[in-house]
Each structure stands twice: as structure tokens, then as C-alpha cells.
Design a protein around this motif. Structure first.
Motif, PDB file in Angstrom:
ATOM      1  N   UNK A   1      -8.813 -55.154  73.956  1.00 45.61           N
ATOM      2  CA  UNK A   1      -9.908 -55.485  73.049  1.00 45.61           C
ATOM      3  C   UNK A   1      -9.974 -56.991  72.818  1.00 45.61           C
ATOM      4  N   UNK A   2     -11.177 -57.536  72.914  1.00 44.32           N
ATOM      5  CA  UNK A   2     -11.424 -58.932  72.562  1.00 44.32           C
ATOM      6  C   UNK A   2     -12.253 -58.963  71.279  1.00 44.32           C
ATOM      7  N   UNK A   3     -11.779 -59.721  70.309  1.00 43.99           N
ATOM      8  CA  UNK A   3     -12.467 -59.828  69.023  1.00 43.99           C
ATOM      9  C   UNK A   3     -12.868 -61.285  68.793  1.00 43.99           C
ATOM     10  N   UNK A   4     -14.113 -61.497  68.405  1.00 46.99           N
ATOM     11  CA  UNK A   4     -14.517 -62.842  67.994  1.00 46.99           C
ATOM     12  C   UNK A   4     -13.822 -63.160  66.673  1.00 46.99           C
ATOM     13  N   UNK A   5     -13.217 -64.364  66.578  1.00 52.96           N
ATOM     14  CA  UNK A   5     -12.456 -64.721  65.382  1.00 52.96           C
ATOM     15  C   UNK A   5     -13.291 -64.548  64.122  1.00 52.96           C
ATOM     16  N   UNK A   6     -14.590 -64.811  64.227  1.00 59.91           N
ATOM     17  CA  UNK A   6     -15.450 -64.744  63.051  1.00 59.91           C
ATOM     18  C   UNK A   6     -15.456 -63.346  62.431  1.00 59.91           C
ATOM     19  N   UNK A   7     -15.081 -62.328  63.232  1.00 58.72           N
ATOM     20  CA  UNK A   7     -15.062 -60.958  62.710  1.00 58.72           C
ATOM     21  C   UNK A   7     -14.073 -60.812  61.569  1.00 58.72           C
ATOM     22  N   UNK A   8     -12.979 -61.588  61.592  1.00 62.40           N
ATOM     23  CA  UNK A   8     -11.994 -61.490  60.518  1.00 62.40           C
ATOM     24  C   UNK A   8     -12.616 -61.940  59.197  1.00 62.40           C
TER      25      UNK A   8
ATOM     26  N   UNK B   1     -20.482 -51.915  61.693  1.00 59.76           N
ATOM     27  CA  UNK B   1     -21.371 -52.944  62.225  1.00 59.76           C
ATOM     28  C   UNK B   1     -20.584 -54.178  62.667  1.00 59.76           C
ATOM     29  N   UNK B   2     -19.568 -54.563  61.887  1.00 60.42           N
ATOM     30  CA  UNK B   2     -18.718 -55.691  62.268  1.00 60.42           C
ATOM     31  C   UNK B   2     -18.059 -55.406  63.612  1.00 60.42           C
ATOM     32  N   UNK B   3     -17.579 -54.172  63.794  1.00 62.04           N
ATOM     33  CA  UNK B   3     -16.965 -53.774  65.060  1.00 62.04           C
ATOM     34  C   UNK B   3     -17.960 -53.922  66.211  1.00 62.04           C
ATOM     35  N   UNK B   4     -19.149 -53.377  66.042  1.00 59.64           N
ATOM     36  CA  UNK B   4     -20.142 -53.379  67.111  1.00 59.64           C
ATOM     37  C   UNK B   4     -20.588 -54.796  67.469  1.00 59.64           C
ATOM     38  N   UNK B   5     -20.671 -55.663  66.474  1.00 57.52           N
ATOM     39  CA  UNK B   5     -21.180 -57.014  66.695  1.00 57.52           C
ATOM     40  C   UNK B   5     -20.130 -57.967  67.263  1.00 57.52           C
ATOM     41  N   UNK B   6     -18.855 -57.686  67.046  1.00 57.65           N
ATOM     42  CA  UNK B   6     -17.824 -58.680  67.344  1.00 57.65           C
ATOM     43  C   UNK B   6     -16.730 -58.230  68.289  1.00 57.65           C
ATOM     44  N   UNK B   7     -16.720 -56.963  68.684  1.00 59.01           N
ATOM     45  CA  UNK B   7     -15.636 -56.437  69.510  1.00 59.01           C
ATOM     46  C   UNK B   7     -16.149 -56.125  70.906  1.00 59.01           C
TER      47      UNK B   7
END
Length: 209
Positions: free
Chosen positions: A84-91, A193-199
């Protein structure tokens, strides 16, 4: 028991400066995390042979995830179940969604880099951390200031990037504890939504998973 490769991508550089191998034991509700330092040497064809460059050098996306997964597998000796790659902004978005997180900031943090639109100003000590402060906390490495017209770098973690890893792990643990203690049904759509937008995941990791 499931294993995960979780890497956080920095939008400004494209590098994955935070790389974690995680195991989640569901029956015993136990989570273990191993951080891989961003400067770990890997056997790649380009000049700067650091593991944080692999995802970006392969163009990100599925190919980047697969390449990073291959390098990590050579280091740890097994292939994680999920990558999994997560955009840091998701945190930061996650913290804002669940409410501020109480955390003891270990150092005074003051750093500015207009080229990255990065401005960090946090005082040391226990405090409520919102999404913006969370991003400052997680990205800080050293302080800087202008002295006699020159940029001076000072302070920072005594143990370098390992100190930064310790702070990241401690803060993410605090975030998880806040999620477990305050998660309500009405907050689930926002988290999804955070998951869908940033993962970005190469595998079939669904929102429910």
C-alpha cells in the motif's frame, strides 16, 4: 495474521521517505511495525542507491509499488500480503476526521522551505495535534534559520533519521489509540473517503479490509 508493506509518498519529491513493514494478528489484536530507514542501500541501476527512490524511479503506480515490494522482500525475507502507498497528507486528513490527538512533541521544531511549501513551527511539550500540526511533526528533521543573510541548519534528532522514525511510530500509535477510543459509525464515511482519495494498492485491498 496479515502482513503489509506500507509506504508514505511525499508529493513534493515523489520519494517514499517512510517505509513500514507491518503485521496484524487479528485473533490477538496485535500490531507490529518495522520501519525501514529511507537511506537503506539497495542494489539498483541508478546512482543514488537508496530504497526511498525505488517507487518514484519506477514511475509510481502499480509498477512502483511492485518494484518497492521486491526490494523490501529481499531485505525482510518474505513477500508482504498487501502493498500500500499512502499520500502523507492522508495522515493529516485522518487526524482532522477523528479529532485532535494528544501528543508530546519531543523538540522545538522550526523549519521553512518555500520551494516545498513547507513551514514547520511547533513547540516542544504535550499538546493537541490537529491535521496541519500532524504533517509538520511527521516531516520535521532539522531546524533552520537565517543568520547574517545565510541559511543555517541546526538541531534535529540526535540519532538522525532513526529519531524521526521513533517519533512517527509514537504518533501513529497515538492516532490508532484515538481511532479505537473515539470511532463512531458517523465517522466511517469520512474515513472511507480518505482511504479512497489517498491510498494506492496493487492488491485487492478494499475499504472494508
Amino acid at each position: 495474521c496479515y502482513t503489509f508493506l506500507l509506504a508514505a509518498s511525499d508529493q513534493s519529491s515523489g520519494n517514499t521517505d517512510t517505509i513500514m513493514v507491518m503485521s496484524y494478528d487479528i485473533p490477538n489484536q496485535k500490531l507490529n511495525v518495522l520501519n525501514i530507514p529511507r537511506d537503506t542501500m539497495v542494489n539498483v541501476s541508478w546512482d543514488i542507491k537508496k530504497i526511498n527512490s525505488v517507487y518514484n524511479m519506477y514511475g509510481g503506480g502499480d509498477e512502483g509499488i511492485e518494484a518497492l515490494g521486491d526490494e523490501v522482500s529481499q531485505l525482510v525475507g518474505f513477500v508482504p500480503d498487501y502493498q500500500v502507498i499512502v499520500e502523507w497528507e492522508a495522515v493529516g486528513e485522518l487526524v482532522d476526521a477523528i479529532g485532535p490527538v494528544w501528543f508530546d512533541v519531543p523538540y522545538d521544531m522550526n523549519y521553512e522551505d518555500p520551494t516545498q511549501d513547507l513551514y514547520i513551527h511547533l513547540e516542544a511539550g504535550p499538546q493537541n495535534i490537529d491535521g496541519d500540526k500532524a504533517m509538520q511533526l511527521l516531516r520535521w528533521r532539522k531546524n533552520n534559520k537565517i543568520v547574517n543573510g545565510k541559511l543555517v541548519i541546526y538541531g534535529g534528532y540526535p540519532t538522525g533519521d532513526l529519531g524521526r522514525i521513533e517519533t512517527q511510530q509514537a504518533f501513529l500509535e497515538a492516532v490508532i489509540e484515538k481511532c479505537l477510543s473515539s470511532l463512531t459509525v458517523d465517522k466511517i464515511p469520512a474515513l472511507a473517503k480518505i482511504f479512497m482519495d489517498n491510498v494506492d494498492t496493487r492488491d485487492t485491498l478494499t475499504v472494508n479490509n
